[in-house]
Design a protein around this motif. Structure first.
Motif, PDB file in Angstrom:
ATOM      1  N   THR A  35      44.818  25.052  33.563  1.00 22.14           N
ATOM      2  CA  THR A  35      43.599  25.566  34.178  1.00 22.14           C
ATOM      3  C   THR A  35      43.873  26.028  35.603  1.00 22.14           C
ATOM      4  N   GLN A  36      44.615  25.212  36.359  1.00 22.69           N
ATOM      5  CA  GLN A  36      44.983  25.609  37.719  1.00 22.69           C
ATOM      6  C   GLN A  36      45.795  26.892  37.716  1.00 22.69           C
ATOM      7  N   ARG A  37      46.687  27.010  36.746  1.00 23.21           N
ATOM      8  CA  ARG A  37      47.518  28.218  36.664  1.00 23.21           C
ATOM      9  C   ARG A  37      46.654  29.458  36.458  1.00 23.21           C
ATOM     10  N   SER A  38      45.687  29.393  35.556  1.00 22.26           N
ATOM     11  CA  SER A  38      44.818  30.545  35.302  1.00 22.26           C
ATOM     12  C   SER A  38      43.955  30.875  36.511  1.00 22.26           C
ATOM     13  N   LEU A  39      43.457  29.837  37.190  1.00 20.35           N
ATOM     14  CA  LEU A  39      42.631  30.066  38.374  1.00 20.35           C
ATOM     15  C   LEU A  39      43.445  30.667  39.515  1.00 20.35           C
ATOM     16  N   ASN A  40      44.668  30.190  39.686  1.00 26.06           N
ATOM     17  CA  ASN A  40      45.511  30.720  40.758  1.00 26.06           C
ATOM     18  C   ASN A  40      45.809  32.198  40.557  1.00 26.06           C
ATOM     19  N   SER A  41      46.025  32.599  39.313  1.00 24.98           N
ATOM     20  CA  SER A  41      46.293  34.010  39.054  1.00 24.98           C
ATOM     21  C   SER A  41      45.090  34.875  39.383  1.00 24.98           C
ATOM     22  N   PHE A  42      43.895  34.298  39.286  1.00 22.07           N
ATOM     23  CA  PHE A  42      42.671  35.028  39.629  1.00 22.07           C
ATOM     24  C   PHE A  42      42.429  35.033  41.135  1.00 22.07           C
ATOM     25  N   LEU A  43      42.566  33.874  41.783  1.00 24.43           N
ATOM     26  CA  LEU A  43      42.241  33.754  43.195  1.00 24.43           C
ATOM     27  C   LEU A  43      43.286  34.396  44.096  1.00 24.43           C
ATOM     28  N   ARG A  44      44.526  34.491  43.628  1.00 27.50           N
ATOM     29  CA  ARG A  44      45.592  35.049  44.455  1.00 27.50           C
ATOM     30  C   ARG A  44      45.732  36.561  44.326  1.00 27.50           C
ATOM     31  N   ASP A  45      44.915  37.166  43.489  1.00 32.33           N
ATOM     32  CA  ASP A  45      44.946  38.625  43.341  1.00 32.33           C
ATOM     33  C   ASP A  45      43.707  39.190  44.019  1.00 32.33           C
ATOM     34  N   PRO A  46      43.812  39.705  45.249  1.00 31.61           N
ATOM     35  CA  PRO A  46      42.626  40.174  45.990  1.00 31.61           C
ATOM     36  C   PRO A  46      41.857  41.259  45.258  1.00 31.61           C
ATOM     37  N   ARG A  47      42.572  42.151  44.582  1.00 38.20           N
ATOM     38  CA  ARG A  47      41.881  43.236  43.890  1.00 38.20           C
ATOM     39  C   ARG A  47      41.062  42.718  42.711  1.00 38.20           C
ATOM     40  N   MET A  48      41.653  41.829  41.933  1.00 34.99           N
ATOM     41  CA  MET A  48      40.921  41.254  40.811  1.00 34.99           C
ATOM     42  C   MET A  48      39.717  40.457  41.299  1.00 34.99           C
ATOM     43  N   LEU A  49      39.911  39.689  42.362  1.00 38.22           N
ATOM     44  CA  LEU A  49      38.823  38.886  42.919  1.00 38.22           C
ATOM     45  C   LEU A  49      37.698  39.787  43.421  1.00 38.22           C
ATOM     46  N   PHE A  50      38.063  40.855  44.134  1.00 41.83           N
ATOM     47  CA  PHE A  50      37.062  41.756  44.706  1.00 41.83           C
ATOM     48  C   PHE A  50      36.231  42.433  43.622  1.00 41.83           C
ATOM     49  N   PHE A  51      36.890  43.030  42.645  1.00 42.13           N
ATOM     50  CA  PHE A  51      36.160  43.768  41.623  1.00 42.13           C
ATOM     51  C   PHE A  51      35.399  42.835  40.670  1.00 42.13           C
ATOM     52  N   SER A  52      35.891  41.627  40.479  1.00 42.31           N
ATOM     53  CA  SER A  52      35.168  40.669  39.645  1.00 42.31           C
ATOM     54  C   SER A  52      33.862  40.257  40.289  1.00 42.31           C
ATOM     55  N   LEU A  53      33.863  40.146  41.621  1.00 45.18           N
ATOM     56  CA  LEU A  53      32.643  39.795  42.336  1.00 45.18           C
ATOM     57  C   LEU A  53      31.740  41.002  42.543  1.00 45.18           C
ATOM     58  N   LEU A  54      32.352  42.187  42.622  1.00 40.82           N
ATOM     59  CA  LEU A  54      31.568  43.406  42.873  1.00 40.82           C
ATOM     60  C   LEU A  54      30.792  43.845  41.640  1.00 40.82           C
ATOM     61  N   GLN A  55      31.363  43.679  40.472  1.00 37.70           N
ATOM     62  CA  GLN A  55      30.741  44.195  39.245  1.00 37.70           C
ATOM     63  C   GLN A  55      29.321  43.670  39.025  1.00 37.70           C
ATOM     64  N   PRO A  56      29.071  42.354  39.062  1.00 37.01           N
ATOM     65  CA  PRO A  56      27.684  41.908  38.856  1.00 37.01           C
ATOM     66  C   PRO A  56      26.738  42.360  39.961  1.00 37.01           C
ATOM     67  N   LEU A  57      27.243  42.527  41.186  1.00 32.75           N
ATOM     68  CA  LEU A  57      26.388  43.005  42.268  1.00 32.75           C
ATOM     69  C   LEU A  57      25.966  44.447  42.041  1.00 32.75           C
ATOM     70  N   VAL A  58      26.891  45.273  41.547  1.00 32.32           N
ATOM     71  CA  VAL A  58      26.560  46.663  41.249  1.00 32.32           C
ATOM     72  C   VAL A  58      25.515  46.737  40.135  1.00 32.32           C
ATOM     73  N   MET A  59      25.707  45.923  39.102  1.00 34.93           N
ATOM     74  CA  MET A  59      24.737  45.905  38.006  1.00 34.93           C
ATOM     75  C   MET A  59      23.365  45.469  38.498  1.00 34.93           C
ATOM     76  N   LEU A  60      23.347  44.448  39.349  1.00 35.04           N
ATOM     77  CA  LEU A  60      22.075  43.968  39.891  1.00 35.04           C
ATOM     78  C   LEU A  60      21.411  45.038  40.741  1.00 35.04           C
ATOM     79  N   LEU A  61      22.196  45.739  41.556  1.00 35.58           N
ATOM     80  CA  LEU A  61      21.651  46.806  42.398  1.00 35.58           C
ATOM     81  C   LEU A  61      21.053  47.924  41.555  1.00 35.58           C
ATOM     82  N   LEU A  62      21.786  48.360  40.548  1.00 32.17           N
ATOM     83  CA  LEU A  62      21.323  49.473  39.725  1.00 32.17           C
ATOM     84  C   LEU A  62      20.039  49.124  38.985  1.00 32.17           C
ATOM     85  N   PHE A  63      20.034  47.983  38.304  1.00 34.94           N
ATOM     86  CA  PHE A  63      18.867  47.634  37.507  1.00 34.94           C
ATOM     87  C   PHE A  63      17.655  47.324  38.382  1.00 34.94           C
ATOM     88  N   SER A  64      17.876  46.645  39.512  1.00 38.19           N
ATOM     89  CA  SER A  64      16.740  46.279  40.357  1.00 38.19           C
ATOM     90  C   SER A  64      16.112  47.501  41.010  1.00 38.19           C
TER      91      SER A  64
END
Length: 283
Positions: A35-64
Motif C-alpha cells: 500500500t505504501q509503495r502504491s501511495l508513494n508512486s502517486f505522491l512522488r509524481d507531481p504531474r499525476m498528483l496535480f491532474f488527479s486533484l484538478l480533474q474533480p475541480l474542473v468537473m465541479l466548476l463546469l457542472f455548477s
C-alpha cells in the motif's frame, strides 16, 4: 583389519530447507508495504498528483456553472443553491471515476512486469490486490477532501448538515468508491488491455451517472428515465450522501443509507472474488 566409523555430530548435518532463504512476511505486513509503495508512486509524481486533484475541480466548476441556473426550478429551491444539491452527488460520482483508476493501475503493473516480479517472491497475490484497493481509497479521500475545501471557499457550499453531515457523506462516498474499485479490478483481470478497460469503464459509468439523481431531481425526468433512476444502485448512494450533507432526504433515510452500503459491500465481495480468481489464473 579395522574400520573406523566417524560419528556424525548435529553440527555436521546439512541445513534444513526451512532454514534457507527468506520465506516472506506476514499478510498484514505485505499489505502495508505494498500500500505504501502504491501511495508513494502517486505522491512522488507531481504531474499525476496535480491532474488527479484538478480533474474533480474542473468537473465541479463546469457542472455548477453550466447548470447553476436550474436552481430556480421549484424542485430545487429547498436546497438554496445548486451547489448544495450538486456537491454531495459529485462526491459519489468522483469516487466512482477514481475507482476506475484502480483497474487501469493494475493493468499497467501487469504489463510492465511488476506483477511478474511479485509472483516470483513469497507474496500473496491477494495482498497485491488489497494494497491496490486501499491505496486508491486513500488517494480518493485526498481528492474528495480537496474538492470539499474548494467548494466551500470558491463556490459557497454551505450544507445544513454541517461538518458532521459532510464527513458522513464523505465516508459513504469512500465506501462506494472502494466497492466499485473491486469491480474495476475484476474487469482489469478479465480484459487484459488498458484500451478495452477504459471503454468498458466509461460504458459502465456514464449510464450510472446520468441515469441517476446526480444532476437533476428524479421528479423532473421523463417517466422511463425515472424508472431507471429509481433502480440505479448509484442513486441510493447519492440520496444518502445528499441527505447526510444537507439534511434533506429524497427517500427513506435508513433504507437509502443501508442500501448504499449493502450494495457496495456486495459489489466488493463479488468483484474481489472474481478479481482474485482471474488474477491467480493469469499471473
Amino acid at each position: 583389519m579395522t574400520t573406523t566409523v566417524q560419528a556424525t555430530t548435529p553440527t555436521d548435518e546439512a541445513p534444513r530447507r526451512d532454514d534457507l532463504g527468506w520465506h516472506g512476511s506476514s499478510f498484514a505486513t505485505q499489505v502495508w508495504v505494498l500500500t505504501q509503495r502504491s501511495l508513494n508512486s502517486f505522491l512522488r509524481d507531481p504531474r499525476m498528483l496535480f491532474f488527479s486533484l484538478l480533474q474533480p475541480l474542473v468537473m465541479l466548476l463546469l457542472f455548477s456553472q453550466v447548470f447553476g441556473g436550474i436552481s430556480k426550478l421549484g424542485s430545487l429551491h429547498q436546497w438554496g443553491s445548486y451547489i448544495n444539491y450538486l456537491l454531495p452527488s459529485t462526491l459519489v460520482t468522483t469516487a466512482m471515476t477514481s475507482a476506475m483508476s484502480s483497474g487501469v493501475g493494475l493493468l499497467t503493473e501487469m504489463s510492465n512486469g511488476v506483477i511478474a516480479r511479485f509472483r516470483s517472491m513469497p507474496v500473496s497475490l491477494f495482498s497485491v490486490l488489497l494494497a491496490r484497493s486501499l491505496s486508491d481509497t486513500v488517494r480518493m479521500a485526498i481528492q474528495l477532501i480537496v474538492m470539499l475545501i474548494a467548494a466551500a471557499l470558491l463556490f459557497g457550499f454551505t450544507p445544513a448538515g454541517g461538518m458532521m453531515g459532510v464527513a458522513a457523506a464523505l465516508l459513504v462516498s469512500l465506501v462506494v468508491g472502494w466497492g466499485l474499485g473491486w469491480l474495476f479490478l475484476a474487469i482489469a483481470t478479465w480484459v487484459k488491455k488498458a484500451e478495452t478497460m477504459q471503454a468498458v469503464a466509461f460504458l459502465t459509468m456514464f449510464p450510472l451517472m446520468f441515469g441517476s439523481s446526480a444532476y437533476m431531481p428524479v421528479s423532473t425526468m421523463p417517466g422511463w428515465v425515472q424508472v431507471i433512476a429509481n433502480i440505479n444502485p448509484l442513486s441510493y448512494a447519492i440520496f444518502a450522501s445528499r441527505g447526510l450533507a444537507t439534511t434533506i432526504w429524497e427517500a427513506n433515510p435508513a433504507y437509502t443509507l443501508f442500501a448504499s452500503l449493502a450494495i457496495s459491500g456486495v459489489i466488493a465481495l463479488v468483484g474481489g472474488y472474481i478479481a482474485t480468481r482471474n488474477f491467480r489464473r493469469t499471473n
